[in-house]
Design a protein around this motif. Structure first.
Motif, PDB file in Angstrom:
ATOM      1  N   PHE A   6      -8.061  34.940 -33.619  1.00 40.07           N
ATOM      2  CA  PHE A   6      -8.477  33.406 -34.832  1.00 40.07           C
ATOM      3  C   PHE A   6      -6.806  33.178 -35.913  1.00 40.07           C
ATOM      4  O   PHE A   6      -6.613  32.106 -36.196  1.00 40.07           O
ATOM      5  N   LYS A   7      -6.458  34.172 -35.199  1.00 40.58           N
ATOM      6  CA  LYS A   7      -5.197  34.341 -36.292  1.00 40.58           C
ATOM      7  C   LYS A   7      -4.356  32.921 -35.416  1.00 40.58           C
ATOM      8  O   LYS A   7      -3.339  32.171 -35.952  1.00 40.58           O
ATOM      9  N   LYS A   8      -4.261  32.196 -34.464  1.00 38.69           N
ATOM     10  CA  LYS A   8      -3.808  30.956 -33.173  1.00 38.69           C
ATOM     11  C   LYS A   8      -4.545  30.076 -33.674  1.00 38.69           C
ATOM     12  O   LYS A   8      -3.779  28.990 -33.306  1.00 38.69           O
ATOM     13  N   VAL A   9      -5.831  30.173 -34.535  1.00 39.82           N
ATOM     14  CA  VAL A   9      -7.053  28.848 -34.777  1.00 39.82           C
ATOM     15  C   VAL A   9      -5.872  27.722 -35.026  1.00 39.82           C
ATOM     16  O   VAL A   9      -5.361  27.912 -36.819  1.00 39.82           O
ATOM     17  N   ASN A  10      -6.079  26.636 -34.933  1.00 41.97           N
ATOM     18  CA  ASN A  10      -5.333  25.419 -35.658  1.00 41.97           C
ATOM     19  C   ASN A  10      -6.232  24.633 -36.439  1.00 41.97           C
ATOM     20  O   ASN A  10      -5.957  23.540 -36.595  1.00 41.97           O
ATOM     21  N   ALA A  11      -7.297  24.654 -36.548  1.00 41.82           N
ATOM     22  CA  ALA A  11      -8.327  24.249 -37.347  1.00 41.82           C
ATOM     23  C   ALA A  11      -7.999  23.364 -38.536  1.00 41.82           C
ATOM     24  O   ALA A  11      -7.984  24.917 -39.164  1.00 41.82           O
ATOM     25  N   PRO A  12      -8.433  22.523 -38.916  1.00 48.78           N
ATOM     26  CA  PRO A  12      -8.377  22.942 -40.911  1.00 48.78           C
ATOM     27  C   PRO A  12      -9.122  23.557 -41.151  1.00 48.78           C
ATOM     28  O   PRO A  12     -10.453  23.688 -40.626  1.00 48.78           O
ATOM     29  N   SER A  13      -8.736  23.978 -42.627  1.00 52.83           N
ATOM     30  CA  SER A  13     -10.026  25.084 -43.431  1.00 52.83           C
ATOM     31  C   SER A  13     -10.481  24.049 -44.205  1.00 52.83           C
ATOM     32  O   SER A  13     -11.336  24.349 -44.680  1.00 52.83           O
ATOM     33  N   THR A  14     -10.063  22.937 -44.080  1.00 54.13           N
ATOM     34  CA  THR A  14     -10.962  22.096 -45.334  1.00 54.13           C
ATOM     35  C   THR A  14     -11.729  21.070 -44.700  1.00 54.13           C
ATOM     36  O   THR A  14     -11.540  20.997 -42.882  1.00 54.13           O
ATOM     37  N   THR A  15     -12.790  20.137 -44.899  1.00 54.32           N
ATOM     38  CA  THR A  15     -12.988  19.312 -44.311  1.00 54.32           C
ATOM     39  C   THR A  15     -12.808  18.311 -43.700  1.00 54.32           C
ATOM     40  O   THR A  15     -11.494  17.781 -44.509  1.00 54.32           O
ATOM     41  N   VAL A  16     -12.724  17.490 -43.179  1.00 53.57           N
ATOM     42  CA  VAL A  16     -11.675  16.201 -42.266  1.00 53.57           C
ATOM     43  C   VAL A  16     -13.508  15.266 -41.837  1.00 53.57           C
ATOM     44  O   VAL A  16     -14.164  16.304 -41.125  1.00 53.57           O
ATOM     45  N   THR A  17     -13.178  14.068 -41.996  1.00 47.39           N
ATOM     46  CA  THR A  17     -13.526  12.651 -41.761  1.00 47.39           C
ATOM     47  C   THR A  17     -13.304  12.418 -40.475  1.00 47.39           C
ATOM     48  O   THR A  17     -12.257  12.739 -39.509  1.00 47.39           O
ATOM     49  N   ARG A  18     -13.886  12.806 -39.520  1.00 43.81           N
ATOM     50  CA  ARG A  18     -13.613  12.019 -37.782  1.00 43.81           C
ATOM     51  C   ARG A  18     -14.778  10.832 -37.391  1.00 43.81           C
ATOM     52  O   ARG A  18     -15.535  10.543 -37.466  1.00 43.81           O
ATOM     53  N   ASP A  19     -14.437   9.927 -36.628  1.00 43.77           N
ATOM     54  CA  ASP A  19     -14.787   9.044 -36.289  1.00 43.77           C
ATOM     55  C   ASP A  19     -15.525   8.976 -34.633  1.00 43.77           C
ATOM     56  O   ASP A  19     -14.905   9.847 -33.899  1.00 43.77           O
ATOM     57  N   MET A  20     -16.298   8.787 -35.596  1.00 37.97           N
ATOM     58  CA  MET A  20     -17.511   9.729 -34.021  1.00 37.97           C
ATOM     59  C   MET A  20     -18.003   8.898 -32.846  1.00 37.97           C
ATOM     60  O   MET A  20     -18.264   9.329 -32.153  1.00 37.97           O
ATOM     61  N   ASN A  21     -17.069   7.640 -32.651  1.00 37.85           N
ATOM     62  CA  ASN A  21     -16.877   7.148 -31.468  1.00 37.85           C
ATOM     63  C   ASN A  21     -15.760   7.512 -30.707  1.00 37.85           C
ATOM     64  O   ASN A  21     -16.146   7.180 -29.592  1.00 37.85           O
TER      65      ASN A  21
END
Length: 108
Positions: free
Chosen positions: A3-18
């Motif tokens: 989990f140290k190498k995870v580059n996911a954001p730590s806050t909610t991000v709006t994504r384009d569902m399309n």
């Protein structure tokens, strides 16, 4: 999983569902895939945290015997600062790191 190498954001991000649905074709399937992977990640994190916290366990827990353990607090804080499992799963899906399939259908 490291989990140290995870580059996911730590806050909610709006994504384009399309754009998320392009490979799958259905919003509900995308949500299902990310949700199932999120549950797997959550279980992995929980099991890893439980294993680390067992090292600090004591046999008798009463209010008088409970005391602060600095190392235990630091381990707990580390896991609290990790991105949420849904954000990790969504990032993995966006990056194309997930292998998924449905019964009766062949997918990615």
């Amino acid at each position: 999983m490291d989990f140290k190498k995870v580059n996911a954001p730590s806050t909610t991000v709006t994504r384009d569902m399309n754009t998320l649905c392009e490979g799958v074709g259905n919003v509900y399937e995308v949500v299902s895939i990310i949700g199932k992977r999120s549950n797997q990640i959550s279980l992995n994190i929980k099991n890893e945290l439980d294993q680390k916290l067992k090292e600090f366990g004591t046999t008798g827990d009463t209010m008088e015997e409970t005391h602060e353990n600095r190392e235990q607090i630091e381990v707990s804080r580390y896991y609290e600062k990790l991105p949420k499992p849904t954000l990790i799963a969504a990032k993995e899906f966006e990056d194309g790191d997930l292998v998924y399939g449905f019964r009766g259908q062949k997918r990615n």
